[in-house]
Design a protein around this motif. Structure first.
Motif, short mmCIF file in Angstrom:
data_model
loop_
_atom_site.label_atom_id
_atom_site.label_comp_id
_atom_site.label_asym_id
_atom_site.label_seq_id
_atom_site.Cartn_x
_atom_site.Cartn_y
_atom_site.Cartn_z
N TRP A 162 0.87 -1.17 0.00
CA TRP A 162 0.00 0.00 0.00
C TRP A 162 0.91 1.23 0.00
O TRP A 162 1.43 1.63 1.04
N VAL A 163 1.12 1.79 -1.20
CA VAL A 163 1.97 2.97 -1.36
C VAL A 163 1.04 4.14 -1.69
O VAL A 163 0.68 4.36 -2.85
N LEU A 164 0.62 4.86 -0.66
CA LEU A 164 -0.46 5.83 -0.77
C LEU A 164 0.03 7.26 -0.54
O LEU A 164 1.04 7.48 0.14
N THR A 165 -0.72 8.20 -1.08
CA THR A 165 -0.38 9.61 -0.87
C THR A 165 -0.53 9.96 0.61
O THR A 165 -1.29 9.33 1.36
N PRO A 166 0.16 11.01 1.05
CA PRO A 166 -0.02 11.47 2.43
C PRO A 166 -1.48 11.76 2.76
O PRO A 166 -1.94 11.47 3.87
N LEU A 167 -2.22 12.33 1.82
CA LEU A 167 -3.62 12.65 2.08
C LEU A 167 -4.45 11.39 2.33
O LEU A 167 -5.30 11.37 3.23
N LEU A 168 -4.19 10.34 1.55
CA LEU A 168 -4.93 9.09 1.77
C LEU A 168 -4.59 8.48 3.12
O LEU A 168 -5.48 7.99 3.83
N TRP A 169 -3.31 8.49 3.49
CA TRP A 169 -2.95 7.97 4.81
C TRP A 169 -3.64 8.77 5.92
O TRP A 169 -4.15 8.21 6.89
N GLN A 170 -3.67 10.08 5.78
CA GLN A 170 -4.31 10.89 6.81
C GLN A 170 -5.81 10.62 6.87
O GLN A 170 -6.40 10.55 7.95
N ASP A 171 -6.44 10.45 5.72
CA ASP A 171 -7.88 10.14 5.70
C ASP A 171 -8.16 8.78 6.35
O ASP A 171 -9.10 8.63 7.12
N LEU A 172 -7.33 7.78 6.02
CA LEU A 172 -7.52 6.45 6.60
C LEU A 172 -7.36 6.48 8.12
O LEU A 172 -8.13 5.86 8.86
N LEU A 173 -6.37 7.20 8.59
CA LEU A 173 -6.15 7.31 10.03
C LEU A 173 -7.30 8.05 10.70
O LEU A 173 -7.77 7.66 11.77
N ASP A 174 -7.77 9.09 10.07
CA ASP A 174 -8.89 9.85 10.62
C ASP A 174 -10.15 8.97 10.72
O ASP A 174 -10.83 8.96 11.74
N GLU A 175 -10.41 8.22 9.66
CA GLU A 175 -11.59 7.34 9.66
C GLU A 175 -11.47 6.25 10.73
O GLU A 175 -12.49 5.82 11.30
N ALA A 176 -10.25 5.81 11.01
CA ALA A 176 -10.04 4.74 11.99
C ALA A 176 -10.05 5.25 13.43
O ALA A 176 -10.04 4.45 14.37
N GLY A 177 -10.06 6.57 13.61
CA GLY A 177 -10.12 7.12 14.95
C GLY A 177 -8.81 7.67 15.48
O GLY A 177 -8.61 7.74 16.70
N PHE A 178 -7.91 8.07 14.57
CA PHE A 178 -6.63 8.64 14.96
C PHE A 178 -6.54 10.11 14.54
O PHE A 178 -7.13 10.52 13.53
N THR A 179 -5.80 10.87 15.31
CA THR A 179 -5.42 12.23 14.94
C THR A 179 -3.96 12.22 14.52
O THR A 179 -3.10 11.70 15.26
N VAL A 180 -3.65 12.75 13.34
CA VAL A 180 -2.27 12.82 12.87
C VAL A 180 -1.63 14.08 13.43
O VAL A 180 -2.09 15.19 13.17
N ASP A 181 -0.58 13.90 14.20
CA ASP A 181 0.14 15.03 14.79
C ASP A 181 1.25 15.55 13.91
O ASP A 181 1.49 16.75 13.84
#
Length: 223
Positions: A162-181
């Protein structure tokens, strides 16, 4: 067998990135390393920072290497198996980290399992591939793709990552219940080496995960 580690190497070459400092205080903290490989980073955190570390890998060969070389270090335990399955049954960790390995796991499996295990405020720190040796950048489509790992004295080995853009990683983390610091790119100071890694620092929120996120086919202009 690689040399013992005196720091965590997050980037494409040793010495690239911030090392251990981003992990915060480690003394006595319960830590999981996902995809520990030869086990040297987990051994370093247990030996030099006195963390209580579980380190898991799917490869029996890597597990045996880690156990043979570092299994007698106090505070570290090497586990053989699937990290997602382990996260659903293990006692909570305060910190989970991974160097490159989360790119091999479907984030729809991995991120919910990580949230399930971590307490509110628990931290997730990981690095994943952004740009490969062929100068191919991340995908804006939410799907794995074939990459080739170049091994010494062997033909390139195909793997799915899974080689994803930074935006996709941030969206996935947000959907899973994480805040990206923090979300940083780690590059090699060498014009002949285009390899870049993303280094992501996130923490588990107290609220529930979002039901839906950004369109998985959306373009990430900042990649």
């Amino acid at each position: 067998m690689p040399e013992d580690a005196d720091r965590v190497h997050w980037g494409p070459k040793p010495g690239i990135g911030p090392g251990d400092s981003i992990l915060g205080p480690l003394h006595g903290r319960r830590v999981l390393e996902v995809g520990c490989g030869t086990g040297r980073f987990a051994a370093h955190l247990a030996r030099d920072h006195h963390a209580v570390v579980d380190a898991i890998d799917l490869s029996p060969t890597q597990h045996q290497r880690a156990q043979t070389r570092y299994g007698d270090i106090a505070g570290v335990r090497y586990l053989l198996g699937d990290a997602v399955t382990h996260l659903h049954t293990a006692d909570p960790y305060e910190l989970v980290f991974s160097v490159e390995s989360l790119a091999y796991v479907d984030p729809h499996r991995a991120l919910p399992a990580l949230r399930h295990n971590l307490p509110a405020g628990g931290r997730l720190v990981f690095s994943v591939l952004h740009t490969d040796l062929d100068e191919r950048g991340p995908s804006s489509t939410l799907a794995p793709r074939e990459q080739h790992i170049r091994l010494k004295n062997r033909p390139p080995a195909p793997v799915w990552m899974w080689v994803l853009t930074p935006l996709l990683w941030q969206d996935l983390l947000d959907e899973a219940g994480f805040t990206v610091d923090h979300h940083d790119l780690l590059t090699v100071p060498d014009a002949d080496n285009p390899v870049t890694y993303q280094l992501i620092q996130a923490r588990r929120r107290t609220d529930r995960p979002h039901a839906a996120g950004r369109d998985s086919g959306a373009s990430d202009g900042g990649a």
